[in-house]
Motif scaffolding. Structure first.
Motif, mmCIF file in Angstrom:
data_model
loop_
_atom_site.group_PDB
_atom_site.id
_atom_site.type_symbol
_atom_site.label_atom_id
_atom_site.label_comp_id
_atom_site.label_asym_id
_atom_site.label_seq_id
_atom_site.Cartn_x
_atom_site.Cartn_y
_atom_site.Cartn_z
ATOM 1 N N CYS A 116 -4.987 -17.679 22.050
ATOM 2 C CA CYS A 116 -5.034 -18.304 23.365
ATOM 3 C C CYS A 116 -3.698 -18.096 24.056
ATOM 4 O O CYS A 116 -2.667 -18.596 23.609
ATOM 5 C CB CYS A 116 -5.328 -19.794 23.229
ATOM 6 N N PHE A 173 -5.557 -20.546 30.976
ATOM 7 C CA PHE A 173 -5.536 -19.788 29.727
ATOM 8 C C PHE A 173 -6.434 -18.576 29.812
ATOM 9 O O PHE A 173 -7.245 -18.426 30.720
ATOM 10 C CB PHE A 173 -5.896 -20.641 28.516
ATOM 11 N N SER A 185 -6.989 -29.003 27.753
ATOM 12 C CA SER A 185 -7.983 -27.970 28.024
ATOM 13 C C SER A 185 -9.270 -28.558 28.591
ATOM 14 O O SER A 185 -9.695 -29.640 28.201
ATOM 15 C CB SER A 185 -8.301 -27.228 26.732
ATOM 16 N N TRP A 187 -8.353 -16.127 26.614
ATOM 17 C CA TRP A 187 -8.567 -15.968 25.176
ATOM 18 C C TRP A 187 -8.753 -14.495 24.836
ATOM 19 O O TRP A 187 -9.422 -13.756 25.558
ATOM 20 C CB TRP A 187 -9.799 -16.750 24.750
#
Length: 183
Positions: free
Chosen positions: A31, A43, A14, A45
């Protein structure tokens, strides 16, 4: 696409600090990560419930509870930004949220991020308000178009809470319209 359940699964790949990822999981955030041949490429969230912001001192509470989620920090690796990663992340997020009965998502979009503002406008974003955060050391002054309209914070335990009510925004929406925002 797969839902990541532990900070260890994503922390190494990440672009966010491990402490930030850990704090998000501790809040109950999920996530949704995209991979290509096991290589992390992006990604998104999600959090059903209130979100304690990790860039400024603020708490966002999307309403009605259980029917509205908070989405934040959508990231796609530079090599994949012109591809289908972004729409695939959102398709999967909408599928997951629809299964849970969520009709809207709310998010904070920086007024300085013209690209994000434009892409959100194309998705049918509805503005619920705006806020400006002035930060100098431990001091933070917040001026907003919604309650609380003004907030002075001198420490990490002091922050404004923004209640973002989507209830009056209409009926059933298509996936491309499931978006509201706090600018």
């Amino acid at each position: 696409m797969r839902l990541i359940h532990e900070e260890g699964e994503i922390a190494e790949q990440s672009p966010r600090p491990a402490a930030v990822i850990q704090a998000r999981f501790e809040q109950g955030a999920k996530c949704l990560a995209a991979f290509k041949e096991e290589r992390f490429i992006g990604f998104l969230w999600l959090l059903i419930g209130g979100y304690q912001e990790d860039e400024v001192r603020a708490r966002y509470i999307p309403l009605p509870a259980g029917r509205t989620a908070w989405d934040f920090d959508v990231y796609v690796a530079p090599d994949f930004r012109l591809g289908l990663t972004f729409p695939r992340l959102w398709d999967e997020a909408n599928r997951m949220l629809n299964k849970k009965g969520v009709r809207w998502t709310c998010s904070r979009i920086s007024a300085f991020n013209a690209g994000s503002l434009e892409s959100h406008a194309r998705l049918g974003t509805v503005s619920l308000g705006s806020a400006i955060f002035f930060c100098a050391g431990r001091l933070q002054i917040t001026v907003a178009s919604i309650a609380p309209f003004f907030h002075l914070s001198t420490h990490s335990g002091s922050f404004p809470e923004f209640r973002l009510d989507t209830q009056g925004l209409g009926g059933v929406l298509s996936a491309s319209q499931d978006k509201s925002t706090m600018e």
